[in-house]
Design an enzyme around this catalytic site. Structure first.
Site, mmCIF file in Angstrom:
data_model
loop_
_atom_site.group_PDB
_atom_site.id
_atom_site.type_symbol
_atom_site.label_atom_id
_atom_site.label_comp_id
_atom_site.label_asym_id
_atom_site.label_seq_id
_atom_site.Cartn_x
_atom_site.Cartn_y
_atom_site.Cartn_z
ATOM 1 N N GLY A 1 0.783 -0.951 -0.079
ATOM 2 C CA GLY A 1 0.027 -0.077 -0.047
ATOM 3 C C GLY A 1 0.990 1.168 0.035
ATOM 4 O O GLY A 1 0.684 2.156 -0.830
ATOM 5 N N HIS A 2 2.019 1.190 0.760
ATOM 6 C CA HIS A 2 2.909 2.287 0.863
ATOM 7 C C HIS A 2 3.448 2.561 -0.346
ATOM 8 O O HIS A 2 3.783 3.686 -1.077
ATOM 9 C CB HIS A 2 4.049 2.179 1.988
ATOM 10 C CG HIS A 2 3.510 2.143 3.298
ATOM 11 N ND1 HIS A 2 3.191 1.112 4.092
ATOM 12 C CD2 HIS A 2 2.797 3.197 4.214
ATOM 13 C CE1 HIS A 2 2.963 1.374 5.388
ATOM 14 N NE2 HIS A 2 2.588 2.824 5.389
#
Ligand code: PAF
Length: 283
Positions: free
Chosen positions: A36-37
């Site tokens: 996600g990052h």
């Protein structure tokens, strides 16, 4: 990748970049990086000349000491991940570098956004978020900063922070990144044991069913349907499920056709708190 642990040399480096008229994309994180990052960093890389990522587990946004202590810290792995995707700059300050000897938050007025949902259950959380995000913006001075929509309330609050304090940058909200089974990616997921990890996708499955029901039923009915589903679940404890106006984050009482709504949820899997949300449509 350049790694800075102190503000002063980072500021000097970035001001030279700015003087070359290069744009700076910024992704603030608390580490324990996951896909996600990385999706936020990729979005930043596409639109900016250089990308700065910060890793700082911010003590003032944790309302419970044990949550701060248990928050996963995986610096070496994080650094390798950032190098593997050619991140330009990593800022990894100590608590002392950020807060000196005064580890406390400033007080913010986010026009009521801070009192909804997470604000009701995590005392002082958004003052802590506001304090660190504003500090980091002042150090990095990015053109654009990227945040995930999993923390949708945080995203709206940061937009408000930028507006109210006339900060000169854009905020970009990016889609929630999910595991294959639908669980929203979170640094906390690594703390789930096998049994809880298997149970956790129930959260998103329930959100999707709620989204379908919302097309034909009142918010009240959808809320009590979700609450009942969780009452029967042997492993997951519902903290809240709320349907709210996307802009004000106020709980929906009566649907209005020109408003945009979203369903928000917080669930305990053992002692691990997971949040998620889903955009709703009225028809
Ligand atoms: O979303 C997070 O990881 C944190 O709240 C943030 C924005 C990095 C501030 O500490």
């Amino acid at each position: 990748m350049k790694v800075f642990t102190e503000k002063r040399p980072l500021k000097a480096y970035l001001s030279a970049i700015k003087s070359e008229k290069k744009s700076i994309g910024f992704v603030p994180t608390m580490g324990a990086l996951h896909a996600g990052h990385l999706s936020l960093i990729e979005a930043a890389q596409k639109k900016n000349d250089i990308v700065v990522v910060s890793i700082f587990v911010n003590p003032t946004q944790f309302d419970k000491e044990e949550d701060l202590v248990n928050y996963p810290k995986t610096y070496d792995k994080d650094k390798q991940m950032l190098e593997s995707i050619a991140c330009d700059v990593l800022f990894y300050p100590s608590v002392k570098e950020i807060y000196k000897d005064n580890i406390s938050s400033n007080h913010f007025d986010f026009d009521g956004l801070e009192h909804q949902m997470e604000g009701k259950f995590r005392d002082g959380h958004f003052n802590g978020v506001g304090t660190i995000v504003k500090t980091l913006f002042e150090i990095v001075k990015p053109n654009v900063a990227y945040f995930g929509q999993k923390d949708f309330q945080q995203l709206q609050i940061i937009k408000k922070l930028v507006k109210k304090h006339h900060l000169n940058l854009k905020i970009k909200g990016c889609p929630i990144y999910r595991e294959e089974d639908g669980l929203a990616m979170s640094s906390r997921n690594v703390r789930l044991n096998l049994e809880l990890r298997k149970a956790a996708p129930f959260i998103y499955k329930t959100l999707k069913k709620a989204r379908k029901k919302f097309k034909t039923k009142s918010a009240e009915k959808v809320v009590s349907w979700v609450e009942n589903k969780f009452k029967k679940h042997p492993l997951l404890d519902l903290e809240y499920f709320t349907i709210a106006d996307e802009k004000t984050l106020e709980t929906l009482i009566h649907k209005e056709s020109d408003k945009k709504y979203r369903a928000f949820i917080a669930v305990f899997a053992g002692d691990i708190r997971l949040i998620d949300n889903i955009k709703l449509k009225q028809s």
